[in-house]
Scaffold this motif. Structure first.
Motif, short mmCIF file in Angstrom:
data_model
loop_
_atom_site.label_atom_id
_atom_site.label_comp_id
_atom_site.label_asym_id
_atom_site.label_seq_id
_atom_site.Cartn_x
_atom_site.Cartn_y
_atom_site.Cartn_z
N ALA A 1 76.92 113.58 36.55
CA ALA A 1 75.67 113.90 37.24
C ALA A 1 74.57 114.24 36.26
O ALA A 1 73.38 114.04 36.54
CB ALA A 1 75.90 115.05 38.21
N MET A 2 74.95 114.76 35.09
CA MET A 2 73.95 115.06 34.06
C MET A 2 73.40 113.78 33.43
O MET A 2 72.29 113.78 32.89
CB MET A 2 74.56 115.94 32.96
N GLY A 3 74.21 112.69 33.47
CA GLY A 3 73.72 111.43 32.91
C GLY A 3 74.73 110.64 32.09
O GLY A 3 74.40 109.57 31.59
N ALA A 4 75.96 111.15 31.94
CA ALA A 4 76.98 110.39 31.22
C ALA A 4 77.30 109.11 31.98
O ALA A 4 77.15 109.04 33.20
CB ALA A 4 78.24 111.23 31.04
N ASP A 5 77.76 108.09 31.26
CA ASP A 5 77.99 106.78 31.87
C ASP A 5 79.38 106.64 32.48
O ASP A 5 79.54 106.08 33.57
CB ASP A 5 77.80 105.67 30.82
N GLU A 6 80.40 107.10 31.76
CA GLU A 6 81.77 106.95 32.23
C GLU A 6 82.52 108.25 32.02
O GLU A 6 82.13 109.10 31.22
CB GLU A 6 82.49 105.82 31.46
N ALA A 7 83.63 108.40 32.75
CA ALA A 7 84.47 109.60 32.62
C ALA A 7 85.93 109.19 32.76
O ALA A 7 86.26 108.29 33.53
CB ALA A 7 84.10 110.64 33.67
N ILE A 8 86.79 109.86 31.99
CA ILE A 8 88.22 109.59 32.04
C ILE A 8 88.96 110.93 32.05
O ILE A 8 88.67 111.81 31.23
CB ILE A 8 88.69 108.76 30.83
#
Length: 261
Positions: A75-82
């Protein structure tokens, strides 16, 4: 620029209590938050991306509920999460944790920069970031309070007790950042809605090329023998007197008797 940010979901230390009988942390009912220093790491990555383009992937090792921390970073702006989650990772100390995280970063392929918070507020060891760098075989700078990129070179300010050091290192590299590096942005409504719709993949032990003997409790040479609350200190005496002059006289008398003055 391919950036990986390592984040951890931690209990809010303002709410933590210790069971006086078992000397263990009481986690039931304690809210979980994104480790504050890791938010600074995410913000540092976002600022670098805004200047130099690229992609930001946030990774976390923890139980399924750690997805909430990852979604906040999205939500802050990162593109991907794992999320790295498996019973095999349970009980890991900093060495086993860093080994697992480094294995996940290797699986991602080409990574230019890894950013971590300087430490987690529930452990305060400041060991995981540097250990990840060692597992990856890349240079590291800790306690970073400023970072700029020029091509393949990073120019950083490193904060320490007597001032600052200015260093240059080439990427790929790892940085751990301090609170003074920035003020993390708040997630936007649009970003939160997008993060809630995004599916976060979960990598288990079967998805990583790892040595099982180096994971979790088995791979942890550090063991906590006991946790306890230090005894409360005795409060000082309050001097009662009708006037300030009398109070001063009594104070001097007591200090003299105690051989302090």
């Amino acid at each position: 620029m391919e950036i990986v940010v390592c984040v951890k979901q931690v209990p809010d230390t303002a709410e933590i209590k210790v069971d006086p009988e078992t000397n263990t942390l009481i986690r039931q009912g304690v809210p979980s938050i994104v480790n504050p220093f890791d938010k600074n790491a995410v913000e540092a990555a976002l600022q670098l991306k805004e200047k130099h383009d690229g992609k930001i992937t946030v990774i976390s090792m923890g139980p399924p509920q750690a997805k909430d921390a990852l979604k906040e970073c999205l939500a802050m702006g990162a593109d991907e999460a794992i999320l790295i989650s498996d019973r095999a990772f349970g009980g890991a100390d900093t060495l086993a944790t860093s080994y697992t995280l480094a294995s996940a970063i290797k699986k991602l392929g080409k990574v230019d920069l890894v950013i971590c918070g300087k430490q987690a507020i529930d452990g305060d060891t400041a060991q995981v970031g540097p250990e990840i760098a060692e597992h990856l075989g890349i240079p590291q700078v800790t306690y970073v309070s400023k970072v700029e990129a020029d091509g393949n070179i990073l120019r950083v300010e490193r904060e320490h007790e007597e001032g600052y050091e200015v260093l240059e290192i080439s990427m790929p590299a790892l940085l751990t950042v301090v609170k003074s590096i920035n003020e993390p942005r708040y997630p936007t409504v649009k970003g939160t809605m997008k993060a809630n719709r995004k599916e976060i993949p979960v990598w288990t032990v079967n998805d990583l090329e790892v040595d099982a003997a180096k994971l979790g409790l088995k791979g942890s040479p550090t063991q906590v023998r006991k946790i306890f609350v230090p005894p409360s200190r005795t409060q000082g005496e309050v001097i009662q007197a009708e006037t300030a002059r009398e109070a001063v006289g009594l104070l001097i008398q007591k200090l003299t008797e105690a051989k302090i003055v």
